[in-house]
Design an enzyme around this catalytic site. Sequence first.
Site, PDB file in Angstrom:
ATOM      1  N   ARG A 101       0.899  -1.015   0.171  1.00  0.00           N
ATOM      2  CA  ARG A 101       0.223  -0.216  -0.394  1.00  0.00           C
ATOM      3  C   ARG A 101       1.035   1.187  -0.344  1.00  0.00           C
ATOM      4  O   ARG A 101       2.088   1.593   1.383  1.00  0.00           O
ATOM      5  CB  ARG A 101      -0.412   0.486   1.193  1.00  0.00           C
ATOM      6  CG  ARG A 101      -1.601   1.689   1.645  1.00  0.00           C
ATOM      7  CD  ARG A 101      -3.167   1.495   2.630  1.00  0.00           C
ATOM      8  NE  ARG A 101      -3.765   0.914   2.103  1.00  0.00           N
ATOM      9  CZ  ARG A 101      -5.028   0.732   2.404  1.00  0.00           C
ATOM     10  NH1 ARG A 101      -5.305   1.361   3.910  1.00  0.00           N
ATOM     11  NH2 ARG A 101      -6.576  -0.631   2.136  1.00  0.00           N
ATOM     12  N   HIS A 128      -7.787   1.209  -6.828  1.00  0.00           N
ATOM     13  CA  HIS A 128      -7.741  -0.084  -5.330  1.00  0.00           C
ATOM     14  C   HIS A 128      -8.235  -1.561  -5.454  1.00  0.00           C
ATOM     15  O   HIS A 128      -9.461  -1.506  -5.461  1.00  0.00           O
ATOM     16  CB  HIS A 128      -7.884   0.404  -4.042  1.00  0.00           C
ATOM     17  CG  HIS A 128      -9.045  -0.291  -2.789  1.00  0.00           C
ATOM     18  ND1 HIS A 128      -7.436  -0.878  -2.764  1.00  0.00           N
ATOM     19  CD2 HIS A 128      -9.140   0.498  -1.755  1.00  0.00           C
ATOM     20  CE1 HIS A 128      -7.740  -1.280  -1.205  1.00  0.00           C
ATOM     21  NE2 HIS A 128      -8.877  -0.350  -0.723  1.00  0.00           N
ATOM     22  N   GLN A 131     -10.386  -4.545  -3.186  1.00  0.00           N
ATOM     23  CA  GLN A 131     -11.102  -3.524  -2.752  1.00  0.00           C
ATOM     24  C   GLN A 131     -12.425  -4.191  -3.600  1.00  0.00           C
ATOM     25  O   GLN A 131     -13.785  -4.410  -3.298  1.00  0.00           O
ATOM     26  CB  GLN A 131     -11.237  -1.913  -2.214  1.00  0.00           C
ATOM     27  CG  GLN A 131     -12.273  -1.234  -1.819  1.00  0.00           C
ATOM     28  CD  GLN A 131     -12.859  -2.524  -0.393  1.00  0.00           C
ATOM     29  OE1 GLN A 131     -12.143  -2.270   0.211  1.00  0.00           O
ATOM     30  NE2 GLN A 131     -13.974  -2.833  -0.436  1.00  0.00           N
ATOM     31  N   ASP A 224     -17.112   6.901  -1.600  1.00  0.00           N
ATOM     32  CA  ASP A 224     -16.374   6.872  -0.881  1.00  0.00           C
ATOM     33  C   ASP A 224     -15.924   8.505  -0.606  1.00  0.00           C
ATOM     34  O   ASP A 224     -16.309   9.263  -0.752  1.00  0.00           O
ATOM     35  CB  ASP A 224     -14.727   6.197  -1.983  1.00  0.00           C
ATOM     36  CG  ASP A 224     -13.833   6.320  -1.682  1.00  0.00           C
ATOM     37  OD1 ASP A 224     -13.588   6.043  -0.227  1.00  0.00           O
ATOM     38  OD2 ASP A 224     -11.810   6.610  -2.062  1.00  0.00           O
ATOM     39  N   CYS A 264     -15.994   1.727   0.352  1.00  0.00           N
ATOM     40  CA  CYS A 264     -14.748   1.022   1.000  1.00  0.00           C
ATOM     41  C   CYS A 264     -14.437   1.361   2.239  1.00  0.00           C
ATOM     42  O   CYS A 264     -14.302   0.356   3.220  1.00  0.00           O
ATOM     43  CB  CYS A 264     -14.211   1.200   0.116  1.00  0.00           C
ATOM     44  SG  CYS A 264     -13.649   3.044  -0.080  1.00  0.00           S
ATOM     45  N   ARG A 292     -12.931  -8.456   1.792  1.00  0.00           N
ATOM     46  CA  ARG A 292     -11.711  -7.761   2.192  1.00  0.00           C
ATOM     47  C   ARG A 292     -10.703  -9.822   1.732  1.00  0.00           C
ATOM     48  O   ARG A 292     -10.452  -9.923   1.430  1.00  0.00           O
ATOM     49  CB  ARG A 292     -11.299  -6.993   2.442  1.00  0.00           C
ATOM     50  CG  ARG A 292     -12.000  -5.774   2.304  1.00  0.00           C
ATOM     51  CD  ARG A 292     -11.426  -5.377   0.927  1.00  0.00           C
ATOM     52  NE  ARG A 292     -10.207  -5.051   0.789  1.00  0.00           N
ATOM     53  CZ  ARG A 292      -9.502  -4.332   1.178  1.00  0.00           C
ATOM     54  NH1 ARG A 292     -10.112  -3.371   1.546  1.00  0.00           N
ATOM     55  NH2 ARG A 292      -7.958  -4.289   1.100  1.00  0.00           N
TER      56      ARG A 292
END
Length: 307
Positions: A101, A128, A131, A224, A264, A292
């Site tokens: 990340r 991402h 996700q 988001d 998310c 996830r």
Amino acid sequence: MVRHFRRDDDITPAEQQHIIDLAIAMKADPYSHKPLAGPKSVALFFDKPSTRTRVSFSVGVADLGGNPLIIHAGESQLGEKESIADTARVLDRMVAAIVWRTFLQTDIDEMADHSNVPVINSLSNSFHPCQLLADLISIHEHKGSLNGLTVAFVGDGSSNMANSYLLAGAMSGMHVRVATPSAYQPLADARATATRIASETGGSVLVTDDVAEAVSGADIVVTDTWISMGQESEKERRITDFAGYGVTADVMSRAHAQALFLHCLPAYRGYEVDADVIDGPQSIVWDQAENRLHAQKALLHFLLTAS
Ligand code: CP
Ligand code: NVA
């Protein structure tokens, strides 16, 4: 050849479907697959904070018979003292996969270019993709399929989540609509690539500044945060710019009566989503968070056995 997951379109539509199906099977039988038996280790680098990604990858690697190694920014030589290429050359002698990340997508690409084990993007400024696998699994569980559904992403169209929705949503055959202020457009590459993929899967892509146009009749509404990690200094301006782009009960009422709401997380109630939406009956955000774990176990299994 080693397979990486740097962005959503590193896999084919058939592989995406395979990973979704495998995740659902592994969710029903969590300790059935042990591709990391040994135990083999997986390096998990975090240059930004995380709750879900850190825990789901740690638990998932253990479930697969392996050993998770969490390395926070500043704890390794990566960055100031040692190049990405040299780090990759050292790590791939010791670990089965590298999960990272970080900020720049180009850094993840560079790690992958020099690694002989799979490199997984666990969030960059641009994408991402882990996700999105969880989101697609969640939608599949609640709707029974993905192809032909309409998903409306409302909010920051320039975010990693919007770019990944374009790619992964189009790949699954969904009609992807993004409602965003004109100054916050998705990456041109993500939009063009998604449009090309959609022409092959039967999906479609629409980017608009009109929230009502995007959510009209949609099967899924997703948002988001307006302020992604690293953008904290832009907070005041972004809150002003995104006024009118929050998911309210009124916005949800314009979607299909059975529409799902996804986020998310972490969520900021009263900004990109109202509490009565995220905490209401159409929200599946807790299933989404749990998925996830199952998504990444299936992804790791796929990459480790494909490589
Ligand atoms: N959704 C997500 O990636 O959450 P974390 O930042 O907690 O990992
Ligand atoms: N767009 C958000 C996603 C958080 C999981 C961010 O990058 O901070």
